[in-house]
Write a protein that holds these residues in place. Structure first.
Motif, short mmCIF file in Angstrom:
data_model
loop_
_atom_site.label_atom_id
_atom_site.label_comp_id
_atom_site.label_asym_id
_atom_site.label_seq_id
_atom_site.Cartn_x
_atom_site.Cartn_y
_atom_site.Cartn_z
N LYS A 85 -1.70 -6.83 92.76
CA LYS A 85 -1.35 -8.01 91.95
C LYS A 85 -1.24 -9.26 92.81
O LYS A 85 -1.64 -10.35 92.39
CB LYS A 85 -0.04 -7.73 91.20
N ARG A 86 -0.67 -9.13 94.00
CA ARG A 86 -0.57 -10.31 94.89
C ARG A 86 -1.95 -10.80 95.28
O ARG A 86 -2.21 -12.02 95.31
CB ARG A 86 0.23 -9.94 96.12
N LYS A 87 -2.86 -9.87 95.58
CA LYS A 87 -4.21 -10.25 95.97
C LYS A 87 -4.90 -11.03 94.86
O LYS A 87 -5.49 -12.09 95.10
CB LYS A 87 -5.02 -9.00 96.31
N MET A 88 -4.80 -10.54 93.63
CA MET A 88 -5.45 -11.23 92.51
C MET A 88 -4.75 -12.54 92.18
O MET A 88 -5.38 -13.50 91.76
CB MET A 88 -5.50 -10.32 91.29
N VAL A 93 -5.21 -18.44 92.41
CA VAL A 93 -4.76 -19.72 92.97
C VAL A 93 -5.92 -20.41 93.69
O VAL A 93 -6.14 -21.62 93.54
CB VAL A 93 -3.58 -19.50 93.93
N ALA A 94 -6.69 -19.64 94.46
CA ALA A 94 -7.82 -20.21 95.20
C ALA A 94 -8.88 -20.77 94.25
O ALA A 94 -9.41 -21.86 94.47
CB ALA A 94 -8.43 -19.14 96.11
N LEU A 95 -9.18 -20.05 93.19
CA LEU A 95 -10.18 -20.52 92.23
C LEU A 95 -9.69 -21.76 91.49
O LEU A 95 -10.46 -22.69 91.23
CB LEU A 95 -10.53 -19.40 91.24
N GLY A 115 -14.84 -28.14 86.48
CA GLY A 115 -13.64 -28.07 87.30
C GLY A 115 -12.42 -27.68 86.50
O GLY A 115 -11.62 -26.84 86.93
N ARG A 116 -12.27 -28.27 85.31
CA ARG A 116 -11.13 -27.92 84.46
C ARG A 116 -11.18 -26.45 84.05
O ARG A 116 -10.15 -25.79 83.94
CB ARG A 116 -11.12 -28.81 83.22
N ALA A 117 -12.38 -25.95 83.79
CA ALA A 117 -12.52 -24.54 83.42
C ALA A 117 -12.05 -23.64 84.56
O ALA A 117 -11.29 -22.70 84.34
CB ALA A 117 -13.97 -24.23 83.05
N LEU A 118 -12.46 -23.95 85.78
CA LEU A 118 -12.02 -23.14 86.92
C LEU A 118 -10.51 -23.23 87.11
O LEU A 118 -9.87 -22.24 87.49
CB LEU A 118 -12.73 -23.61 88.20
N THR A 119 -9.94 -24.38 86.80
CA THR A 119 -8.48 -24.51 86.90
C THR A 119 -7.78 -23.60 85.90
O THR A 119 -6.60 -23.27 86.08
CB THR A 119 -8.06 -25.98 86.65
N GLY A 120 -8.50 -23.15 84.88
CA GLY A 120 -7.95 -22.20 83.91
C GLY A 120 -7.54 -20.87 84.51
O GLY A 120 -6.85 -20.07 83.85
N PHE A 121 -7.92 -20.62 85.76
CA PHE A 121 -7.44 -19.40 86.43
C PHE A 121 -5.94 -19.46 86.68
O PHE A 121 -5.35 -18.45 87.11
CB PHE A 121 -8.20 -19.18 87.74
N ALA A 180 -2.89 -31.75 92.39
CA ALA A 180 -2.99 -30.31 92.14
C ALA A 180 -3.56 -29.57 93.36
O ALA A 180 -3.11 -28.48 93.70
CB ALA A 180 -3.85 -30.04 90.91
N VAL A 181 -4.56 -30.18 94.01
CA VAL A 181 -5.14 -29.56 95.20
C VAL A 181 -4.08 -29.35 96.28
O VAL A 181 -3.94 -28.25 96.83
CB VAL A 181 -6.30 -30.43 95.75
N ILE A 182 -3.34 -30.39 96.57
CA ILE A 182 -2.31 -30.30 97.61
C ILE A 182 -1.23 -29.28 97.23
O ILE A 182 -0.82 -28.45 98.04
CB ILE A 182 -1.69 -31.69 97.86
N ALA A 183 -0.78 -29.35 95.98
CA ALA A 183 0.27 -28.44 95.53
C ALA A 183 -0.18 -26.98 95.60
O ALA A 183 0.59 -26.10 96.04
CB ALA A 183 0.70 -28.79 94.11
N LEU A 184 -1.41 -26.70 95.20
CA LEU A 184 -1.89 -25.31 95.20
C LEU A 184 -2.09 -24.79 96.63
O LEU A 184 -1.88 -23.60 96.88
CB LEU A 184 -3.19 -25.20 94.40
#
Length: 501
Positions: A85-88, A93-95, A115-121, A180-184
């Motif tokens: 679960k941690r790995k996924m 988060v990376a995606l 980009g917004r779609a990928l942020t849906g992860f 969002a980039v910096i926070a993630l």
């Protein structure tokens, strides 16, 4: 067979809060806050984004986000049960980070949507987080930690309007994506450094056919519902997406019933404790999504228009109304964590949350012309949201064994994405068909092009729709067993459980 480790089942697991554990929980809470702040920031920056790209398709910024989140949830859940679960969680988060980066530099609106779609992860991060907490946090801390993590999503409503206004006014709409980039980056690093990996694994083949059928089916339904009001409900494109999506979901149900290792075990999903929990989850998040969408529209409308509502506040001014919602959402989560930790039934806290949210929406339907009363009603909704948000994962933790936790919770993730997308569509379809205000031409000319104003009865109808959804959540909660017993693992899965580390 090696039995899976339960939280706190080994003697070397410390049964108290430690600095590492606190930082781990804080980083998870803030990660889930990114899911909430994404809605608020996009809603606030939408006028600037639409003007920059000269587009009228602003709805895709939300739809693409929810669409990918709903489609990806079952596949991510299954992979989490198989590989960790941690790995996924870190993969998601990376995606999402990549998606935020793409959005920040997007040269066209189409690229921004990608980009917004990928942020849906970020959407699967919700159920991955509480599933991971269930596995790696000490047993005595699990109920409170899960409740804080899931209900903490409301507290971001306090600073979000100020942060968004500061960013957009000072550096333009792209700054919210750089934020969002910096926070993630920071939060992903903190989770990597402070949160352990779950030792529970399931050896299983990945059901790619099921993933395609379910993902495409959910996507079709969500697209059809989201754009039905624009395309027309009888249009071929709308019917094609809706009917095609339903057919694919039915095909997935048939496929999952006959293959040995389905993406999601249908027998588990049919269990009363699971079926009504995910249904209640959908309705609770639907109420939250609709109320959250209606509130800024209502309070930002100029009162001088004489529509019977509106206070003419700016984006920052909405914080006066949103702050109590966030505060009471957090309070509701803490209440659940404390009560469940003392053997209270999360079924009843979920029911209480539905009552509180429904009461707040119902009262707002009949009285939304007073700042003080609207703040009180919003606080009731916030309290209901907190109780509901925190009860749902505790119910799933109680009902589902560790090795099926993520894949089963992923269905709740689908419901939590689809319902907030569908309920506003229903509400605005009703409002657009019957409750558009007829303002004098000179007033309409003074408003931005394309502005639509609704009558007071329009907001009444929308809030009553939200209240009806809260009643549906209450009925689902009451339909849960009085005492939930954990579902036994299917033999095909039980024989393949392993522990790592």
């Amino acid at each position: 067979m090696v039995s899976p480790s339960l939280p706190g089942s080994t003697g070397d697991v410390d049964q108290r809060w430690t600095p590492r554990l606190v930082i781990s929980l804080l980083s998870i809470v803030l990660l889930l806050e990114m899911l909430a702040i994404s809605y608020i920031m996009i809603a606030t920056a939408l006028p600037s984004i639409a003007a920059h790209y000269q587009t009228t398709q602003g709805a895709w910024l939300l739809t693409s986000f929810l669409l990918l989140g709903a489609v990806a949830a079952p596949l991510v859940g299954k992979l989490a049960d198989m590989h960790g679960k941690r790995k996924m969680l870190l993969v998601c988060v990376a995606l999402a980070l990549v998606g935020s980066l793409v959005s920040a530099v997007a040269p066209s609106y189409g690229v921004l949507i990608v980009g917004r779609a990928l942020t849906g992860f970020l959407v699967p991060c919700l159920f991955l987080s509480y599933s991971l907490i269930r596995d790696v946090f000490p047993a005595k801390t699990v109920a409170l930690a899960v409740s804080i993590a899931t209900s903490g999503m409301g507290i971001i409503a306090i600073p979000a309007p100020y942060i968004t206004g500061w960013l957009v006014d000072g550096w333009g709409f792209r700054s919210i994506f750089w934020f969002a980039v910096i926070a993630l980056v920071v939060l992903g690093g903190l989770i990597f450094a402070t949160t352990k990996e779950s030792s529970v694994r399931v050896r299983s083949r990945l059901d790619l056919v099921g993933a395609v059928l379910l993902g495409a089916g959910v996507a079709g339904i969500l697209v059809g519902v989201s754009f039905g009001p624009t395309w027309g409900w009888s249009a071929g494109s709308t019917l094609g997406f809706l009917l095609g999506g339903i057919v694919l979901v039915v095909a997935w149900l048939v496929s999952a019933s006959v293959i040995a290792e389905p993406l999601i075990d249908i027998k588990v999903l049919r269990e009363r404790s699971v079926a009504f929990t995910v249904t209640a989850a959908g309705f609770m998040y639907g109420v939250s999504g609709l109320f959250t969408m209606l509130l800024p529209m209502l309070v930002m409308t100029p009162g001088m228009l004489g529509l019977g509502y509106g206070f003419g506040v700016d984006a920052k001014g909405t914080a006066l109304f949103q702050t109590p919602i966030g505060l009471f959402t957090m309070i509701g989560g803490v209440i659940v964590g404390v009560l469940v930790g003392r053997d209270a039934r999360p079924r009843m806290t979920l029911a209480a949350g539905a009552v509180s949210a429904g009461l707040g929406c119902g009262l707002a339907a009949f009285s939304h012309d007073s700042k003080g009363l609207l703040i009180v009603f919003g606080s009731l909704v916030g309290l209901g949201m907190g109780l509901g948000y925190a009860s749902i994962p505790n119910l799933l933790i109680e009902a589902v064994p560790p090795q099926l936790q993520a894949s089963t919770a992923s269905i709740a993730g689908v419901f939590q994405s689809v319902f907030p997308a569908v309920l506003p569509v229903i509400a605005f379809t009703v409002m657009n068909n019957s409750y558009i205000a007829q303002l004098p031409p000179q007033v309409m000319q003074a408003l931005p092009p394309g502005t639509v104003m609704y009558t007071s009865d329009g907001f009444k109808a929308a809030y009553l729709i939200a209240a009806a959804a809260a009643v549906a959540c209450l009925l689902a909660a009451l339909a849960l067993p009085a005492r939930i017993r954990q579902i036994g693992s299917p033999e095909s899965v039980d024989d393949e459980i392993v522990t790592v580390g």
